[in-house]
Design an enzyme around this catalytic site. Sequence first.
Site, PDB file in Angstrom:
ATOM      1  N   HIS A  20     -56.450  83.085  47.944  1.00 40.59           N
ATOM      2  CA  HIS A  20     -56.559  82.970  46.463  1.00 40.59           C
ATOM      3  C   HIS A  20     -55.177  82.820  45.817  1.00 40.59           C
ATOM      4  CE1 HIS A  20     -60.702  84.553  47.053  1.00 40.59           C
ATOM      5  NE2 HIS A  20     -60.085  85.356  47.920  1.00 40.59           N
TER       6      HIS A  20
ATOM      7  N   SER B  92     -33.210  64.651  36.677  1.00 42.23           N
ATOM      8  CA  SER B  92     -33.837  64.289  35.409  1.00 42.23           C
ATOM      9  C   SER B  92     -32.813  63.562  34.552  1.00 42.23           C
ATOM     10  CB  SER B  92     -34.306  65.559  34.693  1.00 42.23           C
ATOM     11  OG  SER B  92     -34.410  65.324  33.307  1.00 42.23           O
TER      12      SER B  92
ATOM     13  N   LYS C 258     -32.079  69.862  36.679  1.00 42.29           N
ATOM     14  CA  LYS C 258     -33.307  69.593  37.423  1.00 42.29           C
ATOM     15  C   LYS C 258     -33.085  69.011  38.803  1.00 42.29           C
ATOM     16  CE  LYS C 258     -37.191  69.332  35.568  1.00 42.29           C
ATOM     17  NZ  LYS C 258     -38.373  70.139  35.666  1.00 42.29           N
TER      18      LYS C 258
ATOM     19  N   GLU D  79     -44.561  65.058  45.375  1.00 50.15           N
ATOM     20  CA  GLU D  79     -45.592  64.753  44.367  1.00 50.15           C
ATOM     21  C   GLU D  79     -46.239  63.405  44.633  1.00 50.15           C
ATOM     22  OE1 GLU D  79     -44.112  66.880  40.338  1.00 50.15           O
ATOM     23  OE2 GLU D  79     -42.682  65.504  41.237  1.00 50.15           O
TER      24      GLU D  79
END
Length: 455
Positions: free
Chosen positions: A153, A274, A280, A287
Amino acid sequence: MWGGRFAEGPAAVMREINASIPFDKRLWKQDVAGSKAHVAMLGATGIVAPEDAAAISAGLDTVAQGYAANGVAEDLVLEDIHMQSEARLAEAIGPVAGRLHTARSRNDQVATDFRLWVRDAIDQVETALTAFQHALLTRAEEHADSVMPGFTHLQSAQPVTLGHHLMAYFEMIARDRSRFADARVRLNRCPLGSAALAGTGFPIDREMTAAALGFDGPTRNSLDAVSDRDFAIEYLTAAAQTALHLSRLAEEFILWASQPFGFVSLSDQWSTGSSIMPQKRNPDAAELVRGHSGRIIGCLTALMITMKGLPLAYSKDMQDDKPPVFEAHDLLGLSIAAMTGMVESATFRTPRMRAAAEAGFSTATDLADWLVREGGIPFREAHHITGRAVKRAEELGIALDALPLEDLTAIDSRITAGVYDVLSVDASVASRTSFGGTAPANVRAAIATAREEMA
Ligand code: ARG
């Protein structure tokens, strides 16, 4: 090609909707190989005079050299790779080229070409997945003892080792490889000689063409052979399943690379910055692996939907079989290579992982098991006692193994100082020695077995 029957040429849009050359030009090697096997058989059986067959075979080599040097022209008038090659052949050797298409149809031709292409695709995936497994093994070995929280979980559950976690992916990929290998066995039958749909009256030798192209033998039913795309669907099924596994690992890397987790730092090579936020470091490759898996699953769905309503035998809808397979194959190749690179170069932040494992009361089960083992207490009661110990540790804001003994004995007088031997995360993982468990010794044994199997 069919001028005899037609007075007018096709409308411009007809030409465009009909043409597959913009994508099936990727089949050129397979198309030439199929034609060479076919014409060798035509010559050997005397269906075509041996000298004509030899001229055609040499001409096909010229066509192949032309493709290799200049690429395949996207000539919509010539519709597809099969007609393109025949036209190039006629340019190279003249009218004798017209004998190549004896006892053959584009229907068995394309079915053969596409099987050959998918077979190569499977072999490429097999190589890439093997490299990925080696990367997993190397990192798993390095981290056979590194403790991290195991989750259910997405809540800290029990400590595990990072090596064990990485080996879980090794297992998934092993199953994927076996699915591809299994698909390859069924794929490896040759449709050539099924002709348009009914077979042919020419005395062809299908065993000969099948063997020349590396197939285990010819397909057994001509109608099935020209209308079957199971091999492509099975390839996509295995690809989708593999992509799904890569996506789960990608998702974990994305999560682990986030600041609240901080379990992993992806290398510069596999990260992006970024344009506005200088701090970043984004896990874009992971992804995209996660994103690409959705597209690969979509390719499988697309082909199944194309096929599901088609009566036997060939219908032009089947020309749409190639784009989803090509797309899925390209996306899968990129995804496997990217995940391999990420696994190889990631820095696992083991102190963070260990701290997280210690923070989540993840050895609570070990305390309960100790009560059962040492105190003879039924597990359900031990579970309850342990729950109270966790509550107390939470109140004090400390880890379970930092709870003073008097706090523990206040909860249950049967607890003794010996309990501290099992409350550390290291003791916890070391105790999980059941077959397939997370103990470092087991992880090392699993890695050794895996290496043997791969050798
Ligand atoms: N380009 C076609 C395809 O990929 C080749 C087969 C054409 N056959 C036909 N009867 N029109 O499916």
